[in-house]
Write a protein that holds these residues in place. Structure first.
Motif, PDB file in Angstrom:
ATOM      1  N   SER A 170       8.807   7.802   1.232  1.00 26.65           N
ATOM      2  CA  SER A 170       7.640   6.454   1.291  1.00 26.65           C
ATOM      3  C   SER A 170       6.413   7.422   2.426  1.00 26.65           C
ATOM      4  CB  SER A 170       8.211   5.833   1.162  1.00 26.65           C
ATOM      5  OG  SER A 170       8.864   5.473   0.320  1.00 26.65           O
ATOM      6  N   VAL A 171       5.796   7.950   2.345  1.00 25.49           N
ATOM      7  CA  VAL A 171       4.467   8.407   2.756  1.00 25.49           C
ATOM      8  C   VAL A 171       3.394   7.546   3.299  1.00 25.49           C
ATOM      9  CG1 VAL A 171       5.608  10.513   2.926  1.00 25.49           C
ATOM     10  CG2 VAL A 171       3.827   9.838   1.493  1.00 25.49           C
ATOM     11  N   HIS A 172       2.954   6.862   1.980  1.00 25.30           N
ATOM     12  CA  HIS A 172       2.257   5.802   1.540  1.00 25.30           C
ATOM     13  C   HIS A 172       2.052   4.906   0.848  1.00 25.30           C
ATOM     14  CE1 HIS A 172      -2.123   4.840   2.292  1.00 25.30           C
ATOM     15  NE2 HIS A 172      -2.459   4.918   0.878  1.00 25.30           N
ATOM     16  N   THR A 173       1.349   3.250   1.839  1.00 24.61           N
ATOM     17  CA  THR A 173       1.930   2.432   0.579  1.00 24.61           C
ATOM     18  C   THR A 173       0.243   1.811   0.133  1.00 24.61           C
ATOM     19  OG1 THR A 173       4.040   2.243   0.928  1.00 24.61           O
ATOM     20  CG2 THR A 173       2.769  -0.025   0.130  1.00 24.61           C
ATOM     21  N   GLN A 174      -0.306   0.806  -0.681  1.00 21.35           N
ATOM     22  CA  GLN A 174      -1.427   1.043  -0.719  1.00 21.35           C
ATOM     23  C   GLN A 174      -0.933  -1.004  -1.489  1.00 21.35           C
ATOM     24  OE1 GLN A 174      -4.573   3.113  -2.362  1.00 21.35           O
ATOM     25  NE2 GLN A 174      -4.800   4.789  -0.978  1.00 21.35           N
ATOM     26  N   VAL A 175      -2.292  -1.320  -0.722  1.00 19.00           N
ATOM     27  CA  VAL A 175      -1.637  -2.770  -1.614  1.00 19.00           C
ATOM     28  C   VAL A 175      -3.535  -3.572  -1.895  1.00 19.00           C
ATOM     29  CG1 VAL A 175      -0.785  -5.795  -1.478  1.00 19.00           C
ATOM     30  CG2 VAL A 175       0.201  -3.341  -0.492  1.00 19.00           C
ATOM     31  N   TRP A 176      -3.401  -3.793  -3.550  1.00 17.48           N
ATOM     32  CA  TRP A 176      -4.344  -4.700  -3.687  1.00 17.48           C
ATOM     33  C   TRP A 176      -3.882  -6.619  -4.163  1.00 17.48           C
ATOM     34  CZ3 TRP A 176      -3.735   0.153  -4.090  1.00 17.48           C
ATOM     35  CH2 TRP A 176      -5.048   0.579  -4.487  1.00 17.48           C
ATOM     36  N   GLU A 177      -4.468  -7.135  -3.278  1.00 18.15           N
ATOM     37  CA  GLU A 177      -3.901  -8.710  -3.965  1.00 18.15           C
ATOM     38  C   GLU A 177      -5.465  -9.553  -4.771  1.00 18.15           C
ATOM     39  OE1 GLU A 177      -2.896 -10.160   0.198  1.00 18.15           O
ATOM     40  OE2 GLU A 177      -1.067  -9.644   0.350  1.00 18.15           O
TER      41      GLU A 177
ATOM     42  N   ARG B   6       3.930  -1.406  -8.690  1.00 16.82           N
ATOM     43  CA  ARG B   6       4.489  -2.937  -9.022  1.00 16.82           C
ATOM     44  C   ARG B   6       3.909  -3.168  -9.198  1.00 16.82           C
ATOM     45  NH1 ARG B   6       7.535  -0.721  -3.991  1.00 16.82           N
ATOM     46  NH2 ARG B   6       6.683  -3.059  -3.170  1.00 16.82           N
ATOM     47  N   TRP B   7       3.654  -4.361 -10.145  1.00 11.75           N
ATOM     48  CA  TRP B   7       2.904  -5.278 -10.304  1.00 11.75           C
ATOM     49  C   TRP B   7       3.451  -6.807 -10.370  1.00 11.75           C
ATOM     50  CZ3 TRP B   7       2.906  -1.479 -13.485  1.00 11.75           C
ATOM     51  CH2 TRP B   7       2.113  -0.251 -13.060  1.00 11.75           C
TER      52      TRP B   7
ATOM     53  N   HIS C 274      -3.076 -11.052  -9.794  1.00 17.16           N
ATOM     54  CA  HIS C 274      -1.494 -10.359 -10.060  1.00 17.16           C
ATOM     55  C   HIS C 274      -1.795  -9.798  -8.518  1.00 17.16           C
ATOM     56  CE1 HIS C 274      -4.073  -7.234 -12.254  1.00 17.16           C
ATOM     57  NE2 HIS C 274      -3.097  -6.021 -11.014  1.00 17.16           N
ATOM     58  N   ASP C 275      -1.142  -8.973  -8.083  1.00 18.71           N
ATOM     59  CA  ASP C 275      -1.104  -8.294  -6.914  1.00 18.71           C
ATOM     60  C   ASP C 275      -0.294  -7.399  -6.993  1.00 18.71           C
ATOM     61  OD1 ASP C 275      -1.918 -10.166  -5.299  1.00 18.71           O
ATOM     62  OD2 ASP C 275       0.338 -11.053  -4.490  1.00 18.71           O
TER      63      ASP C 275
END
Length: 408
Positions: A217-224, A322-323, A331-332
């Motif tokens: 993994s090189v990057h993770t983005q999260v929308w909450e 992933r949701w 949802h996130d």
């Protein structure tokens, strides 16, 4: 576009939960009857679910009980818990959890709720999301829990409790089922659930040429708190028909949605493939290389695992989405970008990663416009009628059949 059958072994039809279902609440009878009717239609006559299926608090509670508390959910990459003593804090549908790795390299999923006075053992206010621990210590009254092997979650220490009559040996944190599949951590809150791997064997065959279990993994983005029902997001991520509209300036010029080849699948997983167009077919992105003399076909493979995970795989990179629902209409979303091992150390990768991050953010923002817009439409009055499926939306028709198996 006519769907085609892959050479991969087809999975057996998903089996319903073994625990007998209690009667559905009266408020759900009409919605579940409509789901039963729609799930029985052939693809050529397939229609979308009715709007109330995306807005009903009663149906959401039923989905949480019948799906999310019984199904295998993708929650992380195993590399996020890389070595003995590592941990990852996460929350799944109101259940505070911690994933740990013991001295033998095995993963454990434990409750984060102290057995004394219900304190969060790794409160987000003070504890990092990732870290290393020898033991899990409650910050409230310093009760301590072991993290190794068969003793994971066992009470190790409770200060000033020697004169209290309670079962120390029986005091331990609840543990949950966890498996690693292609480098992803799969979690199940149901202790009686069947293993995850057999049901995904056919998908393993479809993914076998990529070797993604070793990718990093090189990057993770999260929308909450995205204001849309979880099914709206899953359905959006399960078809490329919307490339020509939502992603007209980003994805469609290089991955034309109209060229997507949708595989004939049923049950828990689905796949489809969109070939690259024009000069992009040469594949000049980071990490492109032959794997044991075999080069993946230039294009994007979409692999989905119901209820809440989609993997988009290119020959040189992949994105896992992933949701998790947080309410009837929220949802996130968590998006992780991966590349083959060794690629992050190649010259120029930092610049390529900057571009990858910007592209992911732009594409997700386009998708957010779509899912928010769909949710607004679903809540309109009078309620809209059921739409018809395109052949490119076969996974959505399959999703209805999956929902029917789990909810009826």
């Amino acid at each position: 576009m006519t769907p085609h059958r892959t050479g991969a072994e087809e999975p057996a039809a998903s089996t319903p939960p073994t625990t007998p279902a209690p009667p559905a609440p009266e408020a759900l009878r009409g919605t579940l009857a409509e789901l039963r009717r729609l799930a029985a239609l052939p693809l050529g006559r397939g229609r979308t679910l009715p709007p109330r299926a995306y807005t009903s608090p009663e149906l959401y509670a039923w989905e949480v009980e019948r799906i999310f508390r019984r199904e295998w959910l993708c929650v992380a990459r195993a590399e996020e818990v890389p070595r003995p003593g590592s941990y990852l804090r996460l929350d799944v549908l109101g259940t505070p959890l911690v994933i740990t790795r013991d001295d033998e390299g095995e993963l454990h999923a434990l409750s984060r709720v102290c057995r004394h006075r219900f304190m969060d053992l790794l409160p987000p206010e003070t504890a990092p999301e990732h870290g290393r621990l020898e033991r899990l210590t409650c910050p409230y009254h310093t009760w301590t829990y072991r993290l190794n092997g068969q003793y994971a979650g066992q009470l190790a220490g409770a200060p000033l409790m020697r004169r209290v009559d309670f079962d120390r040996a029986g005091c331990r944190l609840p543990a949950y089922r966890v498996e690693v599949w292609n480098g992803f951590v799969m979690l199940n809150l149901d202790p009686d659930a069947a293993p995850a791997a057999p049901e995904l064997h056919g998908l393993d065959l479809r993914l076998s040429g990529y070797g993604i279990e070793d990718w990093v993994s090189v990057h993770t983005q999260v929308w909450e708190g995205v204001p849309a029902n979880w099914k709206v997001a899953v359905e959006n991520g399960s078809e490329n028909y919307h490339h020509m509209g939502t992603h007209a300036a980003t994805l469609d010029p290089v991955l034309p949605g109209r060229d997507t080849e949708v595989d004939e699948c049923d049950g828990r997983w689905f796949t489809m493939f969109t070939p690259l167009s024009g000069p992009e077919r040469s594949g000049t992105g980071p990490g492109r290389r032959a794997r044991s003399g075999r080069e993946p076909r230039p294009g994007m493979l979409i692999a989905g695992v119901f209820p809440q995970f989609v993997l988009a795989v290119l020959p040189d990179s992949a994105v896992g989405i992933r949701w998790l629902p947080t309410g009837p209409a929220t949802h996130d979303t968590r998006i992780t970008a991966m590349v083959p091992p060794g690629v992050p150390d190649t010259p120029g990768f930092a610049e390529q990663l900057t571009g990858m991050r910007a592209q992911l953010a732009r594409i997700q923002e386009e998708d957010l416009v779509a899912v928010r817009g769909v949710q607004r439409g679903l809540a309109s009055h009078p309620a809209p009628s059921n739409g018809r499926f395109s052949p490119l939306e076969r996974p959505l028709w399959q999703f209805q059949r999956y929902l029917a198996q789990r909810l009826l």
